[in-house]
Write a protein that holds these residues in place. Structure first.
Motif, PDB file in Angstrom:
ATOM      1  N   UNK A   1       1.004  -1.326   0.000  1.00 19.14           N
ATOM      2  CA  UNK A   1      -0.104   0.321   0.169  1.00 19.14           C
ATOM      3  C   UNK A   1       0.729   1.545  -0.010  1.00 19.14           C
ATOM      4  N   UNK A   2       1.994   1.169   0.387  1.00 19.48           N
ATOM      5  CA  UNK A   2       2.745   2.423   0.850  1.00 19.48           C
ATOM      6  C   UNK A   2       3.800   2.297   0.064  1.00 19.48           C
ATOM      7  N   UNK A   3       4.915   1.427   0.129  1.00 19.22           N
ATOM      8  CA  UNK A   3       5.993   0.720  -0.900  1.00 19.22           C
ATOM      9  C   UNK A   3       5.910   0.570  -2.273  1.00 19.22           C
TER      10      UNK A   3
ATOM     11  N   UNK B   1      -6.926   8.944   7.788  1.00 21.81           N
ATOM     12  CA  UNK B   1      -6.863  10.691   7.705  1.00 21.81           C
ATOM     13  C   UNK B   1      -7.288  10.809   9.519  1.00 21.81           C
ATOM     14  N   UNK B   2      -6.087  11.198   9.737  1.00 22.87           N
ATOM     15  CA  UNK B   2      -5.362  11.443  11.420  1.00 22.87           C
ATOM     16  C   UNK B   2      -6.497  12.769  11.910  1.00 22.87           C
ATOM     17  N   UNK B   3      -6.848  13.700  10.866  1.00 19.26           N
ATOM     18  CA  UNK B   3      -8.196  13.860  11.631  1.00 19.26           C
ATOM     19  C   UNK B   3      -9.169  13.439  12.142  1.00 19.26           C
ATOM     20  N   UNK B   4      -9.607  12.698  10.842  1.00 21.34           N
ATOM     21  CA  UNK B   4     -11.076  12.303  10.732  1.00 21.34           C
ATOM     22  C   UNK B   4     -11.005  10.585  12.151  1.00 21.34           C
ATOM     23  N   UNK B   5     -10.113  10.030  11.806  1.00 24.52           N
ATOM     24  CA  UNK B   5     -10.020   9.365  12.864  1.00 24.52           C
ATOM     25  C   UNK B   5      -9.206   9.833  14.625  1.00 24.52           C
ATOM     26  N   UNK B   6      -9.500  11.099  14.879  1.00 22.96           N
ATOM     27  CA  UNK B   6      -9.287  11.417  16.503  1.00 22.96           C
ATOM     28  C   UNK B   6     -10.911  12.068  16.534  1.00 22.96           C
ATOM     29  N   UNK B   7     -11.645  11.973  15.822  1.00 24.51           N
ATOM     30  CA  UNK B   7     -13.062  12.831  15.844  1.00 24.51           C
ATOM     31  C   UNK B   7     -13.978  12.051  16.190  1.00 24.51           C
TER      32      UNK B   7
ATOM     33  N   UNK C   1     -11.475   0.621  14.275  1.00 25.61           N
ATOM     34  CA  UNK C   1      -9.790   1.158  14.244  1.00 25.61           C
ATOM     35  C   UNK C   1      -9.647   0.043  13.606  1.00 25.61           C
ATOM     36  N   UNK C   2      -8.041  -0.169  13.219  1.00 23.98           N
ATOM     37  CA  UNK C   2      -6.687  -1.147  12.925  1.00 23.98           C
ATOM     38  C   UNK C   2      -5.637  -0.345  12.363  1.00 23.98           C
ATOM     39  N   UNK C   3      -4.562  -0.717  13.076  1.00 21.06           N
ATOM     40  CA  UNK C   3      -3.555   0.308  13.277  1.00 21.06           C
ATOM     41  C   UNK C   3      -2.776   0.284  12.055  1.00 21.06           C
ATOM     42  N   UNK C   4      -2.681  -1.324  11.522  1.00 25.44           N
ATOM     43  CA  UNK C   4      -1.742  -1.479  10.522  1.00 25.44           C
ATOM     44  C   UNK C   4      -2.503  -0.959   8.910  1.00 25.44           C
TER      45      UNK C   4
ATOM     46  N   UNK D   1      -2.608   3.776   4.312  1.00 28.04           N
ATOM     47  CA  UNK D   1      -3.496   4.643   4.386  1.00 28.04           C
ATOM     48  C   UNK D   1      -2.792   6.429   4.940  1.00 28.04           C
ATOM     49  N   UNK D   2      -2.746   6.263   5.772  1.00 22.61           N
ATOM     50  CA  UNK D   2      -1.651   7.541   6.010  1.00 22.61           C
ATOM     51  C   UNK D   2      -0.229   7.735   5.929  1.00 22.61           C
ATOM     52  N   UNK D   3       0.071   7.249   5.760  1.00 22.49           N
ATOM     53  CA  UNK D   3       1.677   7.484   4.868  1.00 22.49           C
ATOM     54  C   UNK D   3       1.369   7.416   3.404  1.00 22.49           C
ATOM     55  N   UNK D   4       0.236   7.191   2.853  1.00 23.51           N
ATOM     56  CA  UNK D   4       0.408   6.814   1.143  1.00 23.51           C
ATOM     57  C   UNK D   4      -0.402   8.235   0.711  1.00 23.51           C
ATOM     58  N   UNK D   5      -0.929   8.838   2.520  1.00 22.26           N
ATOM     59  CA  UNK D   5      -1.554  10.184   2.383  1.00 22.26           C
ATOM     60  C   UNK D   5      -0.364  11.380   2.268  1.00 22.26           C
TER      61      UNK D   5
END
Ligand code: NAP
Length: 253
Positions: A120-122, A152-158, A167-170, A175-179
């Motif tokens: 998803x990232x590399x 989205x860090x913002x949405x997942x903190x809301x 939630x699902x950290x991996x 996707x946050x890294x891809x962002x």
């Protein structure tokens, strides 16, 4: 005729994006890590009268495969107009009773991060690096990275966010890294004709979700919109029409 490479296009949202871009007059390089699945998918589209499609073997976790795909496509065309980095995995395991194993920050094995990030990232980074020269030959190059509002860090903190408790950290951190990759890439290409965006299809019924969710037709329409945007369109943004139906679809990082 404009050209597009879509990774992971043998099924799901990638396949439907291929169909919709063929209907818009594109020549589609239909990426598939398993060539025979890609060939079958291309045959299905040809049977629908959508003939400008060819399957290309590309495993986004394998640099040799990515470079071979670049060589193959480069031998056929000088220009790639659109790259859709669609291939992705959740990395969610199913236990012996058929339940999803939660990806918790405390317990999840590091090997799960490595596998999911590799795809998803590399993966998008490998493919973008390999194809950037062909994209630079386009007058209107577009890169669409398949993201998720869940990145989205913002949405997942809301706590009011619809998927706050999902939630699902991996997967989410991938996707946050891809962002952030998208932000950096768009910045580096800011003084060019490129448009680089991260786009979420919304919760969609594919193998990825056990066939739960909305239609692939709607999801692909949301994705290809950013393959088709004009020179006055946005770059370096995150969109999710499911989360923000205000017409712009833009959501916070
Ligand atoms: P899908 O039906 O499972 O399709 C995923 C595609 O990615 C398949 O073609 C798969 O190939 C391919 N793929 C996986 N690993 C690969 C690799 N190493 N190299 C090349 N291709 C690889 O899933 P989807 O729902 O269409 O998902 C497409 C994208 O949308 C993903 O990036 C996903 O994260 C994103 N997304 C989906 C949803 C949703 O609700 N469905 C929501 C938000 C974001 P194989 O057939 O060989 O496995």
């Amino acid at each position: 005729m404009k050209t597009v490479l879509i990774t992971g296009a043998n099924k799901g949202i990638g396949f439907e994006s291929a169909r919709q871009l063929l209907q818009k007059g594109f020549h589609v390089f239909l990426g598939s890590r398993n060539l025979s699945n890609g060939l079958k998918a291309a045959e299905q589209l040809k049977a629908e009268g959508l003939t400008h499609v060819e399957a290309v073997q590309i495993d986004v976790t394998n640099l040799d495969s990515v470079n071979a795909a670049r060589k193959e496509i480069g031998s056929k065309v000088r220009t790639l107009d659109v790259l859709i980095n669609n291939a992705g995995i959740s990395g969610i395991d199913i236990d012996s009773e058929g339940h999803m194993v939660p990806q918790t920050a405390i317990d999840t094995d590091i090997s799960v991060y490595q596998k999911v990030y590799d795809t998803n990232v590399y993966g998008p980074a490998r493919v973008t690096k390999a194809f950037i020269d062909l994209l630079k030959n386009s007058l209107e190059p577009r890169i669409v990275n398949l993201s998720s509002s869940q990145g989205s860090l913002t949405l997942h903190s809301d706590p009011n966010y619809i998927y706050y408790q999902v939630k699902g950290v991996v997967y989410l951190s991938s996707k946050a890294a891809l962002n952030m990759y998208t932000v950096n890439l768009a910045y580096e290409l800011r003084d060019t004709a490129f448009k680089v965006n991260a786009v979420s299809p919304g919760f969609t019924a594919t193998d990825f979700t056990g066939k739960n969710g909305g239609s692939v037709e709607v999801a692909a329409k949301r994705i290809i919109k950013y393959a088709l945007i004009g020179q006055d369109g946005p770059t370096g943004k995150l969109f999710c029409e499911e989360t923000n139906p205000d017409g712009t679809g833009e959501i916070p990082w």
